[in-house]
Design a protein around this motif. Sequence first.
Motif, short mmCIF file in Angstrom:
data_model
loop_
_atom_site.label_atom_id
_atom_site.label_comp_id
_atom_site.label_asym_id
_atom_site.label_seq_id
_atom_site.Cartn_x
_atom_site.Cartn_y
_atom_site.Cartn_z
N ASN A 216 7.95 -57.93 36.99
CA ASN A 216 6.75 -57.97 36.16
C ASN A 216 5.47 -57.45 36.81
O ASN A 216 4.46 -57.32 36.12
N THR A 217 5.49 -57.14 38.09
CA THR A 217 4.23 -56.81 38.75
C THR A 217 4.29 -55.47 39.47
O THR A 217 5.35 -54.96 39.80
N SER A 259 -2.35 -47.58 34.13
CA SER A 259 -2.11 -47.13 32.75
C SER A 259 -0.78 -47.67 32.23
O SER A 259 -0.66 -48.03 31.05
N GLU A 260 0.23 -47.78 33.10
CA GLU A 260 1.51 -48.34 32.68
C GLU A 260 1.38 -49.82 32.38
O GLU A 260 1.99 -50.33 31.43
N GLY A 261 0.59 -50.54 33.18
CA GLY A 261 0.39 -51.96 32.92
C GLY A 261 -0.26 -52.20 31.57
O GLY A 261 0.16 -53.10 30.82
N VAL A 262 -1.26 -51.40 31.23
CA VAL A 262 -1.92 -51.55 29.94
C VAL A 262 -0.99 -51.13 28.81
O VAL A 262 -0.87 -51.81 27.78
N ALA A 263 -0.29 -50.00 28.98
CA ALA A 263 0.61 -49.50 27.93
C ALA A 263 1.73 -50.49 27.65
O ALA A 263 2.08 -50.75 26.48
N ARG A 269 6.41 -54.51 25.90
CA ARG A 269 7.65 -54.21 26.60
C ARG A 269 7.46 -54.49 28.09
O ARG A 269 6.33 -54.57 28.59
N PRO A 270 8.55 -54.64 28.83
CA PRO A 270 8.42 -54.84 30.28
C PRO A 270 7.82 -53.59 30.92
O PRO A 270 8.09 -52.47 30.50
N PRO A 271 7.01 -53.75 31.97
CA PRO A 271 6.42 -52.58 32.63
C PRO A 271 7.44 -51.84 33.48
O PRO A 271 8.42 -52.42 33.94
N ALA A 272 7.21 -50.56 33.68
CA ALA A 272 8.03 -49.74 34.57
C ALA A 272 7.10 -49.07 35.57
O ALA A 272 6.77 -47.88 35.45
#
Length: 306
Positions: A216-217, A259-263, A269-272
């Motif tokens: 998650n981080t 940007s991925e965290g916000v998206a 959805r889970p972050p990548a």
Amino acid sequence: MSAMEQIDYEVAGSVATITLNRPENGNGFTQVMRRELIDALEQADSDDDVRVVIVTGAGRHFCVGADVSSGKSDQPFAYGPGEDTGPVPMSVDGIPRDGGGMVALRIAEMQKPVIAAINGAAVGVGVTMTLPMDIRICAESSRFGFVFARRGIVQEAASSWFLPRLVGISQAMEWVATGRLIPAAEAREGRLVSRVVPDGEVLAAAREIAAEIVENTSSLAIAAARRLLWASLSEPSPWTAHQHETRLIRELKQGPDYSEGVASFLEKRPPAFTGRLSSDLPDLPDWPARPATTSAPDGAGTGGTA
């Protein structure tokens, strides 16, 4: 990394597990173990695929303290049977450094979160080496002991700095002055550990926390947050934290993970996250700072801050 004699090192699911592996001696701390621990920490810190480090002990205990079975009462934390015969590779004020302190300060310098999964006894260096770890979980049967005064010496592994900051000066002084064994429930009440779990479940609990971090981080955000929290403990004013936070927020927003965290939040959805510590990490506050009186022999590696 060369083969280890007294620890095990394995990586699975982006989690490195370091296991103290002298169960027949209660995982007693030696100079071989000191060297191998620092090597393993270096390996984990330099591997972008490792996100979290867990440290635990094989057998009944985490670590019962320094191995004094050689009877060398003049140097109980220096050398024991079958250990390295070379010098401790650094000195302070011209004196060979305390081996537990070398491990503790290398842990303090880590970019990845470190979780102590404490099974059984953690006594002497067995408990002080865990103080710079970020999360400490123990089993119900665990016992802790800052027993140094009962052996006629003072505490080591930079614990004079870490312990009162973790548990408060009054609690730290009681435990150090008495040198008594501390049961798991008291350790939890005194904030030495964050969680007490049934015997046999401590490693699973540590892995559960590690998995939550991995899944998650952002590794960049965790490295920066870890350094900010520890470094701020010795700052005289919150303005210094504000200064560092302001800069790091700006720089992390310009990196690959923000940007991925916000998206991922907006898209539910889970972050990548793709940021890598080796190439994308902004400059962090310099901590722990090394005193000018610390030196290494010619050709010896410093092992980072440790």
